[in-house]
Design an enzyme around this catalytic site. Structure first.
Site, mmCIF file in Angstrom:
data_model
loop_
_atom_site.group_PDB
_atom_site.id
_atom_site.type_symbol
_atom_site.label_atom_id
_atom_site.label_comp_id
_atom_site.label_asym_id
_atom_site.label_seq_id
_atom_site.Cartn_x
_atom_site.Cartn_y
_atom_site.Cartn_z
ATOM 1 N N GLY A 133 0.812 -1.216 0.000
ATOM 2 C CA GLY A 133 0.000 0.000 0.000
ATOM 3 C C GLY A 133 0.842 1.260 0.000
ATOM 4 N N THR A 135 0.022 3.927 -2.852
ATOM 5 C CA THR A 135 -0.875 4.924 -3.456
ATOM 6 C C THR A 135 -2.026 5.271 -2.514
ATOM 7 O OG1 THR A 135 -0.359 4.001 -5.617
ATOM 8 C CG2 THR A 135 -2.326 5.380 -5.482
ATOM 9 N N GLU A 136 -2.395 6.537 -2.530
ATOM 10 C CA GLU A 136 -3.530 7.013 -1.716
ATOM 11 C C GLU A 136 -4.531 7.711 -2.632
ATOM 12 O OE1 GLU A 136 -1.842 9.435 1.378
ATOM 13 O OE2 GLU A 136 -0.803 7.702 2.259
ATOM 14 N N ARG A 271 -8.638 -16.419 -42.063
ATOM 15 C CA ARG A 271 -9.804 -15.622 -42.483
ATOM 16 C C ARG A 271 -9.596 -15.117 -43.914
ATOM 17 N NH1 ARG A 271 -14.906 -13.528 -41.124
ATOM 18 N NH2 ARG A 271 -15.149 -11.389 -41.864
ATOM 19 N N GLU A 366 2.834 1.318 -11.257
ATOM 20 C CA GLU A 366 4.305 1.194 -11.126
ATOM 21 C C GLU A 366 5.013 2.339 -11.852
ATOM 22 O OE1 GLU A 366 5.470 -1.404 -9.434
ATOM 23 O OE2 GLU A 366 3.743 -2.742 -9.413
ATOM 24 N N PHE A 386 10.188 17.052 -12.211
ATOM 25 C CA PHE A 386 9.012 16.435 -11.599
ATOM 26 C C PHE A 386 8.031 17.471 -11.042
ATOM 27 C CE2 PHE A 386 11.863 12.881 -11.708
ATOM 28 C CZ PHE A 386 11.023 11.811 -11.932
HETATM 29 C C1 LIG Z 1 -5.308 -1.835 -11.491
HETATM 30 C C2 LIG Z 1 -4.362 -1.050 -10.651
HETATM 31 C C3 LIG Z 1 -3.645 -1.678 -9.637
HETATM 32 C C4 LIG Z 1 -2.783 -0.930 -8.823
HETATM 33 N N1 LIG Z 1 -2.096 -1.571 -7.793
HETATM 34 C C5 LIG Z 1 -1.379 -0.814 -6.908
HETATM 35 C C6 LIG Z 1 -0.772 -1.435 -5.755
HETATM 36 O O1 LIG Z 1 -0.813 -2.660 -5.573
HETATM 37 N N2 LIG Z 1 -0.142 -0.638 -4.841
HETATM 38 C C7 LIG Z 1 -0.058 0.729 -4.991
HETATM 39 O O2 LIG Z 1 0.518 1.375 -4.128
HETATM 40 N N3 LIG Z 1 -0.621 1.331 -6.086
HETATM 41 C C8 LIG Z 1 -1.276 0.595 -7.035
HETATM 42 N N4 LIG Z 1 -1.860 1.207 -8.136
HETATM 43 C C9 LIG Z 1 -1.818 2.665 -8.231
HETATM 44 C C10 LIG Z 1 -0.857 3.190 -9.282
HETATM 45 O O3 LIG Z 1 0.470 2.956 -8.903
HETATM 46 C C11 LIG Z 1 -1.164 4.680 -9.506
HETATM 47 O O4 LIG Z 1 -2.412 4.728 -10.186
HETATM 48 C C12 LIG Z 1 -0.094 5.407 -10.281
HETATM 49 O O5 LIG Z 1 1.056 5.595 -9.497
HETATM 50 C C13 LIG Z 1 -0.569 6.778 -10.797
HETATM 51 O O6 LIG Z 1 -1.144 7.512 -9.774
HETATM 52 P P1 LIG Z 1 -2.606 8.184 -9.983
HETATM 53 O O7 LIG Z 1 -3.522 7.170 -10.542
HETATM 54 O O8 LIG Z 1 -2.955 8.840 -8.700
HETATM 55 O O9 LIG Z 1 -2.388 9.263 -11.115
HETATM 56 P P2 LIG Z 1 -1.832 10.758 -10.922
HETATM 57 O O10 LIG Z 1 -0.563 10.739 -10.137
HETATM 58 O O11 LIG Z 1 -2.922 11.639 -10.475
HETATM 59 O O12 LIG Z 1 -1.464 11.113 -12.431
HETATM 60 C C14 LIG Z 1 -2.455 11.431 -13.415
HETATM 61 C C15 LIG Z 1 -1.761 11.823 -14.713
HETATM 62 O O13 LIG Z 1 -0.913 12.947 -14.483
HETATM 63 C C16 LIG Z 1 0.413 12.649 -14.887
HETATM 64 N N5 LIG Z 1 1.375 13.297 -13.995
HETATM 65 C C17 LIG Z 1 1.460 13.244 -12.644
HETATM 66 N N6 LIG Z 1 2.512 13.940 -12.208
HETATM 67 C C18 LIG Z 1 3.132 14.448 -13.318
HETATM 68 C C19 LIG Z 1 4.289 15.262 -13.539
HETATM 69 N N7 LIG Z 1 5.076 15.661 -12.526
HETATM 70 N N8 LIG Z 1 4.600 15.583 -14.803
HETATM 71 C C20 LIG Z 1 3.843 15.138 -15.837
HETATM 72 N N9 LIG Z 1 2.748 14.372 -15.697
HETATM 73 C C21 LIG Z 1 2.405 14.026 -14.458
HETATM 74 C C22 LIG Z 1 0.522 11.130 -14.767
HETATM 75 O O14 LIG Z 1 1.584 10.621 -15.591
HETATM 76 C C23 LIG Z 1 -0.851 10.718 -15.254
HETATM 77 O O15 LIG Z 1 -0.880 10.712 -16.657
HETATM 78 C C24 LIG Z 1 -2.667 0.464 -9.014
HETATM 79 C C25 LIG Z 1 -3.364 1.085 -10.077
HETATM 80 C C26 LIG Z 1 -4.195 0.343 -10.875
HETATM 81 C C27 LIG Z 1 -4.932 1.029 -11.997
#
Ligand SMILES: Cc1cc2nc3c(=O)[nH]c(=O)nc-3n(C[C@H](O)[C@H](O)[C@H](O)COP(=O)(O)OP(=O)(O)OC[C@H]3O[C@@H](n4cnc5c(N)ncnc54)[C@H](O)[C@@H]3O)c2cc1C
Length: 387
Positions: A133, A135-136, A271, A366, A386
């Protein structure tokens, strides 16, 4: 892989043992996954515990780790296993990656001897399931801003906060939770039956439907001092676990792309339209050739990174190169294959749309593609872009 797709004769560059491990996992996927995976995906239900035990029997859980019942396989062998699992479905590779490279690795690398003895042997057999865990709800790409807190109360720790999008959370026995403390980010091995821990499955996913994903709520969760992972100091600890798991994705994405291309080659050969097989049209061959070239490039990249890992020389930004390229290209291959199958391309009777939908999640978790571009950009320029 069908011989036709091994355009560069990569097969002989694998050792006998690596080929054997790959073939055993391929057989498992053929026997245990392919007959059922379309239903699991459609129903959004997968027998994850049962599968974990079967994967455990084959030594696939924490397979690149040593001791505590882990197989101690090479990075290349682990990668080949990921490739075969994801050729079945990204959800199954996710199950194995999260268990072995995130939850088990965190405990193996940063845990105390007692924590390792308590969790790793049963996680290696699949009797115990782990999740990771980080991600939040409000903090994804920027985990340094995490809101989950751990505060000391006497000898105990008290955790408060929430984690979102956590693979395996609703079925996990132990959650590795990352939280902010007065001394910076720390990790905790949290038994999920601890009072104050609740999980909820995330429904209506249009991707990775054969994988269990959930939310974790931590409401004043009281843990003994020995629940903290003693060696994990700062955010670099969870980030190092993510590098481990991303390495598996570099290989896994190639597996999904290969399955799409194999399906498409067979389909296009049988096909017929306008009196000839689809495979006989120049426009189709151009698509097939371009996809096969990207596939072998992705395999070469994965193999190169695997050999670097086995030589203890793999750097995080090199894994970013692999994840960025191989997931992006796998998704492009899946979409292109979809066009060659026409209407059947959108049918669950064929694996292509399922792989394409799965790869949308793989592109995001990831580290998103954008985050890997920033990692590579920083390496190239010496400048962090970043924030
Ligand atoms: C099916 C699934 C399983 C998962 N399993 C896990 C798990 O087991 N454990 C865990 O901890 N997490 C897990 N995750 C979470 C995942 O790691 C996150 O969704 C991911 O890190 C992206 O975070 P976010 O969805 O909050 O997107 P955000 O961080 O909100 O990003 C949204 C968009 O903005 C872009 N962005 C953000 N910051 C920047 C920047 N500085 N410059 C340019 N673009 C930027 C991103 O690239 C993206 O396109 C899972 C996600 C999914 C969909």
């Amino acid at each position: 892989m069908t011989a036709a797709l091994d355009l560069l004769d990569l097969d002989p560059s694998l050792s006998e043992e690596e080929r054997q491990i790959r073939d055993v996992v391929r057989q498992l996927v053929d026997d245990r996954v392919r007959p059922h995976v379309a239903d699991w995906y459609e129903d959004g239900k997968v027998p994850a515990r049962e599968l974990a035990r079967e994967f455990g029997k084959l030594g696939l859980l924490g397979m690149h780790l040593t001791g505590y019942g882990c197989a101690g396989a090479s990075a290349v062998a682990y990668g080949l296993a990921c490739q075969e699992l994801e050729a079945g479905d990204s959800g199954l590779r996710s199950l194995v990656s999260v268990q072995g490279s995130l939850a088990m690795y965190a405990i193996w690398r940063y845990g105390s001897e007692e924590q390792k003895q308590r969790w790793l042997p049963s996680m290696a057999t699949g009797e115990a399931i782990g999740c990771f865990g980080l991600t939040e709800p409000d903090h994804g790409s920027d985990p340094a801003s995490m809101a989950t807190r751990a505060r000391r109360d006497g000898d105990d720790w008290v955790l408060t906060g929430g984690k979102m999008w956590i693979t395996n959370a609703p079925i996990a026995d132990v959650a590795v939770i990352w939280a902010r403390t007065d001394e910076g980010v720390r990790g905790f091995a949290v038994p999920t039956d601890t009072p104050g821990v609740t999980t909820r499955e995330i429904r209506r996913k249009m991707s990775l439907r054969a994988s269990v994903t959930g939310e974790i709520v931590l409401d004043d969760v009281r843990l003994p001092a020995d629940a903290q992972l003693p060696e994990a100091v700062g955010l670099k600890a969870p980030l190092s676990c993510l590098t481990e798991a991303r390495y598996g994705i570099v290989w896994g994405a190639v597996g999904a792309a290969r399955d799409c291309l194999e399906t498409t080659l067979a389909y296009a050969s049988s096909r017929t339209q306008f009196g000839r097989p689809l495979a006989g049209f120049q426009l189709t061959q151009a698509k097939l050739a371009d996809m096969a070239v990207e596939l072998v490039k992705g395999q070469l990249l994965a193999l190169h990174l695997g050999r670097l890992a086995d030589a203890q020389r793999l750097r995080p930004e090199q894994v970013s190169v692999g994840k960025l390229n191989n997931v992006r290209e796998a998704l492009a291959i899946a979409r292109q294959c979809r066009t060659i199958l026409g209407a059947n391309g959108v049918s669950g009777e064929y694996p292509i749309m399922r792989h394409a939908n799965n790869l949308e999640s793989v592109l995001t978790y990831e580290g998103t593609s954008e985050i890997h571009q920033l990692v590579i950009g920083q390496r190239l320029t010496g400048l962090s872009a970043f924030a």
